[in-house]
Design a protein around this motif. Structure first.
Motif, PDB file in Angstrom:
ATOM      1  N   GLY A 249       0.842  -1.183   0.000  1.00 25.95           N
ATOM      2  CA  GLY A 249       0.000   0.000   0.000  1.00 25.95           C
ATOM      3  C   GLY A 249       0.882   1.239   0.000  1.00 25.95           C
ATOM      4  N   SER A 250       0.319   2.404   0.315  1.00 24.70           N
ATOM      5  CA  SER A 250       1.161   3.598   0.390  1.00 24.70           C
ATOM      6  C   SER A 250       2.093   3.453   1.591  1.00 24.70           C
ATOM      7  N   THR A 251       3.210   4.170   1.564  1.00 25.08           N
ATOM      8  CA  THR A 251       4.202   4.040   2.634  1.00 25.08           C
ATOM      9  C   THR A 251       3.558   4.238   3.996  1.00 25.08           C
ATOM     10  N   GLU A 252       2.751   5.279   4.109  1.00 26.45           N
ATOM     11  CA  GLU A 252       2.139   5.597   5.399  1.00 26.45           C
ATOM     12  C   GLU A 252       1.184   4.488   5.853  1.00 26.45           C
ATOM     13  N   ASP A 253       0.351   4.005   4.930  1.00 29.35           N
ATOM     14  CA  ASP A 253      -0.598   2.942   5.279  1.00 29.35           C
ATOM     15  C   ASP A 253       0.125   1.666   5.690  1.00 29.35           C
ATOM     16  N   VAL A 254       1.205   1.358   4.985  1.00 29.40           N
ATOM     17  CA  VAL A 254       1.953   0.138   5.292  1.00 29.40           C
ATOM     18  C   VAL A 254       2.568   0.242   6.687  1.00 29.40           C
TER      19      VAL A 254
END
Ligand code: AMP
Ligand code: MG
Length: 354
Positions: A249-254
């Motif tokens: 997923g996006s870096t932040e979501d991951v």
């Protein structure tokens, strides 16, 4: 039997040890050696008994064919029926290097080496130690990765010793390998060349040179009815002992998702590991966090993947979470190995792209 370990560098090759390694191979023994991809477990490719020994030492299923390594172009013709024009072009462009090509085999190559197939996989490695050993052995060395079957491939001589130190005659320690992932395999037994295993040489690089090249459908897991053509690609492989999950997923979501998973695991009394990058490592406060490399230098991720998986085998973790690495050039190869290590367990987090 305890393997004799000899140390050398590509710049200062120990000729006496190479000659001895060559003799061992000629007599049917096994010698592990560095290549630019991973360490190989060598045996004389034209000797059926040597091939059988390789399978036994690795615990490798006997239907999983070995790659025959050569050290000069003229060694190719005697072991194959024909060399298609397109294969000649690839040989010119990428050999010596991390490319394996599959051809119809000649009678010189025993079926024991090819796992019963009428085709043979051939590679001409660029590592000077590998090249000298192959020549000293008579020119044809069958060499799968020098790990116990199912474990991550070896990128240092210590990894080889861990897995096979008691089962083979000699280990040539040439220091850590360069690339760290196995060669790209291209099959020339069909009309259109097919990539059976992605590697440092990507599909795009091959297409640039040849035009039409396909990716083996069996590599794309969403269709589980189609099996990979390379027998070795169907086995769970490169697997760490702990249960590995890839989080995409996006870096932040991951980062948020992995932190949440690790917290839940700890609440349940389980220790978890995290495979992070230089860019994200400081974002994970819990669990055992290991840095695989930098997204800014994707070759570091390829280089360290197997080492990190092996390191986690030394830790008391029952779960491992990894970020996904769809990097521009080596992403195909990295994700192919990581997905296999994870038994294709991947969790997609965050909002779907519109
Ligand atoms: P390794 O030696 O561990 O790098 O694995 C060699 C890979 O090459 C395995 O995935 C094999 O299945 C594949 N391979 C070797 N020879 C052939 C062949 N003749 N046809 C298809 N795949 C092959
Ligand atoms: Mg292997």
């Amino acid at each position: 039997m305890k393997a004799e370990i000899v140390t050398m560098t590509a710049k200062e090759i120990d000729q006496e040890a190479i000659a001895r390694g060559g003799e061992i191979l000629k007599k049917g023994g096994l010698v592990a050696f560095p290549t630019e991809t991973v360490y190989g477990l060598g045996g004389n490719a034209l000797d059926p008994m040597a091939s059988k020994k390789i399978y036994a030492a690795k615990g490798r299923p006997s239907d999983n064919p070995l790659i025959v390594h050569i050290a000069e172009l003229k060694a190719l013709t005697p072991i194959v029926k024909t060399v298609p024009e397109k294969a000649k072009i690839l040989a010119e462009k990428f050999w010596p290097g991390p490319l394996t090509m599959i051809f119809e085999k000649s009678d010189l190559v025993p079926l024991e080496t090819t796992g019963g197939l009428n085709s043979v996989a051939v590679r001409y490695p660029s590592d000077p130690i590998a090249a000298q050993l192959i020549l000293a052995a008579g020119g044809y060395v069958a060499a799968p990765s020098a790990n116990t079957s199912g474990r991550p491939s070896p990128t240092t001589a210590q990894h080889v010793e861990e897995d096979l130190g008691d089962a083979i005659d000699m280990i040539i320690d040439g220091g850590p390998v360069g690339i760290g992932l196995e060669s790209t395999i291209v099959d020339f037994t069909e009309e259109v060349p097919v990539v059976l295993r992605p590697g440092y040489i990507s599909l795009e690089m091959l297409q640039e040179v040849l035009g039409d090249v396909r990716m083996d459908k069996g590599l794309i897991k969403s269709d589980s009815n189609v099996h990979p053509k390379a027998p070795g690609m169907k086995y769970r492989h490169y697997a760490p002992k702990a249960d590995l999950t890839i989080v995409e997923g996006s870096t932040e979501d991951v980062i948020n998702a992995i932190n949440q998973f690790v917290k839940e695991d700890q609440t349940n009394g389980l220790q978890a590991g995290i495979i992070a990058t230089e860019e994200t490592i400081s974002e994970y406060p819990l669990g055992i966090v290991k840095c695989i490399g930098s997204r800014e230098a994707e070759e570091t991720i390829a280089h360290n993947l197997y080492e990190v998986l092996r390191e986690f085998d030394q830790c008391q973790v029952s779960k491992i979470y990894s970020e996904a690495f769809y990097t521009p050039k080596m992403g195909q190869a990295i994700m192919n190995r990581l997905l296999k290590a994870a038994g294709h367990k991947i969790i997609k987090v965050g909002r779907e792209e519109e």
